[in-house]
Design a protein around this motif. Sequence first.
Motif, PDB file in Angstrom:
ATOM      1  N   TRP A 106       7.516   4.649   6.350  1.00 33.74           N
ATOM      2  CA  TRP A 106       6.654   3.780   5.843  1.00 33.74           C
ATOM      3  C   TRP A 106       7.380   3.390   4.488  1.00 33.74           C
ATOM      4  N   ALA A 110       9.232  -0.223   4.155  1.00 37.45           N
ATOM      5  CA  ALA A 110       8.754  -1.109   3.238  1.00 37.45           C
ATOM      6  C   ALA A 110       9.706  -2.235   2.714  1.00 37.45           C
ATOM      7  N   GLY A 114       9.600  -6.156   3.352  1.00 34.16           N
ATOM      8  CA  GLY A 114       9.744  -7.087   2.176  1.00 34.16           C
ATOM      9  C   GLY A 114      10.913  -7.973   2.346  1.00 34.16           C
ATOM     10  N   CYS A 145      10.896  -4.927  -9.845  1.00 31.21           N
ATOM     11  CA  CYS A 145      10.604  -4.050  -8.509  1.00 31.21           C
ATOM     12  C   CYS A 145      11.329  -2.639  -8.455  1.00 31.21           C
ATOM     13  N   LEU A 159      -3.704   7.242  -5.581  1.00 28.12           N
ATOM     14  CA  LEU A 159      -2.745   6.825  -4.770  1.00 28.12           C
ATOM     15  C   LEU A 159      -1.549   7.811  -4.954  1.00 28.12           C
ATOM     16  N   TRP A 163       2.685   5.967  -1.919  1.00 31.25           N
ATOM     17  CA  TRP A 163       1.870   4.859  -1.836  1.00 31.25           C
ATOM     18  C   TRP A 163       2.491   3.630  -3.118  1.00 31.25           C
ATOM     19  N   ILE A 164       2.780   4.393  -4.170  1.00 30.49           N
ATOM     20  CA  ILE A 164       3.343   3.947  -5.282  1.00 30.49           C
ATOM     21  C   ILE A 164       4.727   3.169  -4.911  1.00 30.49           C
ATOM     22  N   PHE A 166       5.940   2.631  -2.017  1.00 27.86           N
ATOM     23  CA  PHE A 166       5.733   1.743  -0.794  1.00 27.86           C
ATOM     24  C   PHE A 166       5.313   0.318  -1.541  1.00 27.86           C
ATOM     25  N   ILE A 167       4.494   0.297  -2.704  1.00 26.21           N
ATOM     26  CA  ILE A 167       4.228  -0.993  -3.070  1.00 26.21           C
ATOM     27  C   ILE A 167       5.468  -1.808  -3.986  1.00 26.21           C
ATOM     28  N   TRP A 168       6.087  -0.797  -4.591  1.00 24.23           N
ATOM     29  CA  TRP A 168       7.345  -1.293  -5.392  1.00 24.23           C
ATOM     30  C   TRP A 168       8.400  -1.918  -4.400  1.00 24.23           C
ATOM     31  N   ARG A 169       8.537  -1.053  -3.437  1.00 23.15           N
ATOM     32  CA  ARG A 169       9.693  -1.398  -2.420  1.00 23.15           C
ATOM     33  C   ARG A 169       9.402  -2.500  -1.716  1.00 23.15           C
ATOM     34  N   PHE A 170       8.089  -2.844  -1.402  1.00 19.58           N
ATOM     35  CA  PHE A 170       7.774  -4.039  -0.535  1.00 19.58           C
ATOM     36  C   PHE A 170       8.247  -5.315  -1.580  1.00 19.58           C
TER      37      PHE A 170
END
Length: 170
Positions: A106, A110, A114, A145, A159, A163-164, A166-170
């Motif tokens: 995941w 990501a 993205g 990002c 988180l 997860w952090i 994942f969010i920045w890489r998306f």
Amino acid sequence: MSSNHKSESLQGAAPIHHADSASTHKVVAYQDAQAYEMRHQALASIDQAKFGWFHVKACLVAGVGFFTDSYDIFAINLCSLIMGYVYYADAPGTAANTTPTKIDMWVKGATQLGCIVGQFGFGYLADRLGRKRIYGVELVIIIVCTLGGAFAGTTARGLSVYWILFIWRF
């Protein structure tokens, strides 16, 4: 076929039908000779342009965009190995020092998700608002990002660092 007929076909906008020596019909289409000529003149002016500050700026902007994008895509492979040693050092058995496969998938996926969303979304926006304007927006987003992903940590409650990322890489 005469050379005069060929030069006439470049100026017309409609397809021209002619027969070659084997008596087969071919369609030679020059749908928009003016657009072709404008592209040719634009490329010729670029080829003949003197080197200046504009060229340096264009190379720097493109270089920063390429560097941050490639860093974001390729650095995660090494980071995932390192993070396995940091966050899963006490895992039992053969899972020790290894990021679990689903989490690894995941976090690495990501970026690909993205990229797909970005290509469609920013491609559409670039067609509507202009490529120059949207490229600047894309460049700012990728820089922010990339820096966010580089400094990701477990600072938010609930988180994990994965997860952090994942969010920045998306």
